[in-house]
Design a protein around this motif. Sequence first.
Motif, PDB file in Angstrom:
ATOM      1  N   VAL A   1     -73.012  -5.367 -17.009  1.00 52.58           N
ATOM      2  CA  VAL A   1     -72.914  -3.964 -16.622  1.00 52.58           C
ATOM      3  C   VAL A   1     -71.631  -3.371 -17.178  1.00 52.58           C
ATOM      4  O   VAL A   1     -70.608  -4.059 -17.296  1.00 52.58           O
TER       5      VAL A   1
ATOM      6  N   PRO B   1     -75.703   1.817 -15.136  1.00 50.02           N
ATOM      7  CA  PRO B   1     -76.489   2.395 -14.035  1.00 50.02           C
ATOM      8  C   PRO B   1     -76.592   3.897 -14.189  1.00 50.02           C
ATOM      9  O   PRO B   1     -75.694   4.546 -14.732  1.00 50.02           O
TER      10      PRO B   1
ATOM     11  N   ALA C   1     -79.057  -2.478 -12.937  1.00 49.69           N
ATOM     12  CA  ALA C   1     -77.603  -2.413 -12.750  1.00 49.69           C
ATOM     13  C   ALA C   1     -77.221  -1.921 -11.359  1.00 49.69           C
ATOM     14  O   ALA C   1     -76.038  -1.847 -11.040  1.00 49.69           O
TER      15      ALA C   1
END
Length: 436
Positions: free
Chosen positions: A14, A120, A295
């Motif tokens: 991430v 994300p 994520a």
Amino acid sequence: AYLTVSIEPLPPVVVGDAVTLKCNFKTDGKMREIVWYRVTDGGTIKQKIFTFDAMFSTNFSHMENYRKREDLVYQSTVRLPEVRISDNGPYECHVGIYDRATREKVVLASGNVFLNVMAPPTPISVLAADTPAPFSRYQAQNFTLVCVVSGGKPAPLVYFKRDGEPIEATPLPEPPAGAGSWAPRNLLHRDLDDTKVPKSLAAEGEVGGGQSLATADPPRGLAAERDPVTETIPETVVSREFPRWVHVTEPIYYFRHTHAPVSDGTVEARATLTWTLNPQIDNEALFSCEVKHPALSMPMQSEVTLVAPKGPKITMTPTRARVGDTVRILVQGFQNEVFPEPLFTWTRVGSRLLDGSAEHDGKELVLERVPAELNGSMYRCTAQNPLGSTDTHTRLIVFENPNIPRGTEDSNGSLTSHCGFRLVLALTLTVILELT
């Protein structure tokens, strides 16, 4: 001498995580160098990011733009403290040893690994499509909610809920061509408020391929007509509440999901939910758009509540209008949160507006250079969305302006100069003198 190079696959990471790129190699030869490359443009360009020179036991960073954020943990290992979307892609580790025979020639071997960087979604918003837009209070409306999710990589999974429950929707691969060409169901509709001006009652008689729709216990006097008839609402009707459309069955929802790449490597996802709006059951219904993404540790969501407008609050400036002033009447808000955004229509009760028009659209009504004749005029603001409408009235009181002599304004509110009066008087005297 022999030389082998291998790199273990990396799990997705991430944005913001620290990543270690480790180059595993085996050799019985003398080390010359270890070089890490980032591969771009489909493998056509290899950008050197780090070099270990075994001859002098020194290392070099080739990523000045990244402020040397790579750290050499061990000869063959590179660490990226905070990965970015731009770090996504393949990497190669090249290891070189001296050839035993010549001691000058370098033998090379390489391995590669793909770094998958996830991001994300950041913003998520729910809005109504094409609003504010005109609509008919005599025909049920196809209504569309749009959920926009940006900043994610890969594309997120987007879905809708109603009052906390997942909505079972029919996939819609292409957007509807028009409200009249893809009606999702047949409707019965009527005005349940008998105190208002009588409205035409109608029921469409066919669905899609011509199948007949059976109605259970239709309202008294409801006529089955092929085409609904629309009647004009007289200006004298103050209350304009929308009829409560009566559905024969539960609504059918249509769902469409698309995503488009963004220049920064993320995607923008759009999900639409379309159905035939029913104010009787949809008013104050809570709809939420939820997003799942690898994520994210848990889904993120954004909520909206469908609500008809109630009691718009309006203000008038100046509060004490005088002849010749410019008056502004503005909608400040409502007694409740309204969604979708309403349409605003201004009318003057019993007459036309100052500019001669029958009505004015927008949150603000501007009356320029108000004449004394407007004193006591009643102005109506109608706020309406597909769920209903509400009216609010205000009366304009126009006071005399001490700076303007009485009777010097014309019917349009503009002032009549004294010099004009003197000119008429002079011409009259001239004519009299000539006659005598």
